[in-house]
Design an enzyme around this catalytic site. Structure first.
Site, PDB file in Angstrom:
ATOM      1  N   GLU A 125     -28.958 -36.753 -22.048  1.00 36.93           N
ATOM      2  CA  GLU A 125     -28.155 -36.050 -21.049  1.00 36.93           C
ATOM      3  C   GLU A 125     -28.314 -34.542 -21.254  1.00 36.93           C
ATOM      4  O   GLU A 125     -28.490 -34.062 -22.377  1.00 36.93           O
ATOM      5  CB  GLU A 125     -26.688 -36.456 -21.223  1.00 36.93           C
ATOM      6  N   LYS A 169     -24.012 -39.308 -12.408  1.00 38.26           N
ATOM      7  CA  LYS A 169     -23.001 -39.807 -13.342  1.00 38.26           C
ATOM      8  C   LYS A 169     -21.662 -40.032 -12.643  1.00 38.26           C
ATOM      9  O   LYS A 169     -21.109 -39.133 -12.002  1.00 38.26           O
ATOM     10  CB  LYS A 169     -22.845 -38.795 -14.483  1.00 38.26           C
ATOM     11  N   CYS A 216     -23.866 -41.317 -20.777  1.00 33.70           N
ATOM     12  CA  CYS A 216     -22.871 -40.889 -21.755  1.00 33.70           C
ATOM     13  C   CYS A 216     -21.499 -41.540 -21.584  1.00 33.70           C
ATOM     14  O   CYS A 216     -21.313 -42.699 -21.938  1.00 33.70           O
ATOM     15  CB  CYS A 216     -22.774 -39.356 -21.743  1.00 33.70           C
TER      16      CYS A 216
END
Length: 271
Positions: A45, A115, A156
């Site tokens: 990321e 995300k 993440c």
């Protein structure tokens, strides 16, 4: 090696605010991974740029754009599938998307994932982060059929939401990428546990490259990049430095795990 058995790589980085320097490191580690035989390379990321949150809007790019074009050329030149962990993507508004991009071995973008879950946490004396101050979340679950298998995309903090991973698996995912910048306090407590749980629950390979070291904004990241097999066994783990790790993806073994312990067939509540 066939497309059912091949080597995958995860790149552990300490990215800063110099995009060219970060891209140079990605190129060097991707080339190293190819020397180990890797056909799929995943980077962390925010590998392209990490800096003060107030500067994120200025650092954002369009996709396709200058950095994604360079990454596509890298994938084409090395003849690899390259999963660019996340790029801050322009949204047309004051906030940015945190976007993962998958390139095929011809250098073409085959999928992108914004995300979904934003990291807004306050753990006193450890970490306080509000991603939603500068970023906006996506809303699409993304899988990418490739010759190397169906790749599910996540980033993440998504790791804490098992319903996303079940949806990815029910959409066909065989390999799930979790490019991350996991903070040290949360990583020390939960990183390996969650990665192994997501692999076991869904009988997938999990490829999880993480940032290492301290970001320009002062956050200490956990490192410990990992590749986990469908039985939940870590097959590669990074040391405490920038580096590339590699492990075999064996989709015949994965089929055997799913056949002998058919929990995905027995799912009752997620269809």
């Amino acid at each position: 090696m066939s497309t059912r058995q091949y080597v995958a790589a995860a790149v552990q980085l300490c990215a800063g605010s110099d995009k060219i320097a970060n891209l140079d490191k990605v190129e060097a580690f991707a080339a190293e991974a190819v020397r180990y035989g890797a056909r799929l390379v995943v980077v962390p990321e925010v590998f392209l740029w990490r800096g003060p949150r107030a500067e994120e809007h200025a650092a954002a790019e369009s996709i396709p754009g200058p950095s994604s074009n360079r990454l596509g050329e890298l994938a084409r030149r090395l003849k690899i599938h390259l999963l660019a962990g996340s790029i801050l993507e322009e949204s047309g508004g004051p906030k940015v998307f945190n976007t993962s991009v998958l390139f095929d071995s011809h250098g073409q973008i085959v999928s992108r994932y914004r995300k979904i879950h934003l990291f807004d946490v306050d753990i006193p004396e450890h970490v306080t982060i509000r991603e939603s101050d500068t970023r906006m979340g996506g809303d699409a679950v993304v899988t990418a059929p490739t010759e190397l298998g169906v790749i599910g995309m996540s980033i993440c903090y998504d790791l804490r939401f098992p319903e996303l991973y079940r949806q990815l698996t029910m959409s066909g995912a065989e390999i799930i990428a979790v490019p991350s910048a996991f903070t040290f306090p949360t990583g020390a407590a939960h990183w390996e546990l969650l990665l192994r749980a997501r692999a076991i629950e869904n009988q997938v390979y999990v490829i999880a490259p993480d940032q290492i070291g301290r970001s320009p904004s002062g956050v200490q990241d956990f490192g410990n990049s990992m590749i986990v097999d469908p039985w939940g066994t870590p097959t590669a783990r990074a040391a405490d430095r920038e580096m590339v790790i590699c492990a075999e993806i064996d989709r015949d073994y994965q089929d055997r795990v799913r056949r002998e312990l058919p929990c995905l067939v027995h799912v009752k509540l997620a269809r």
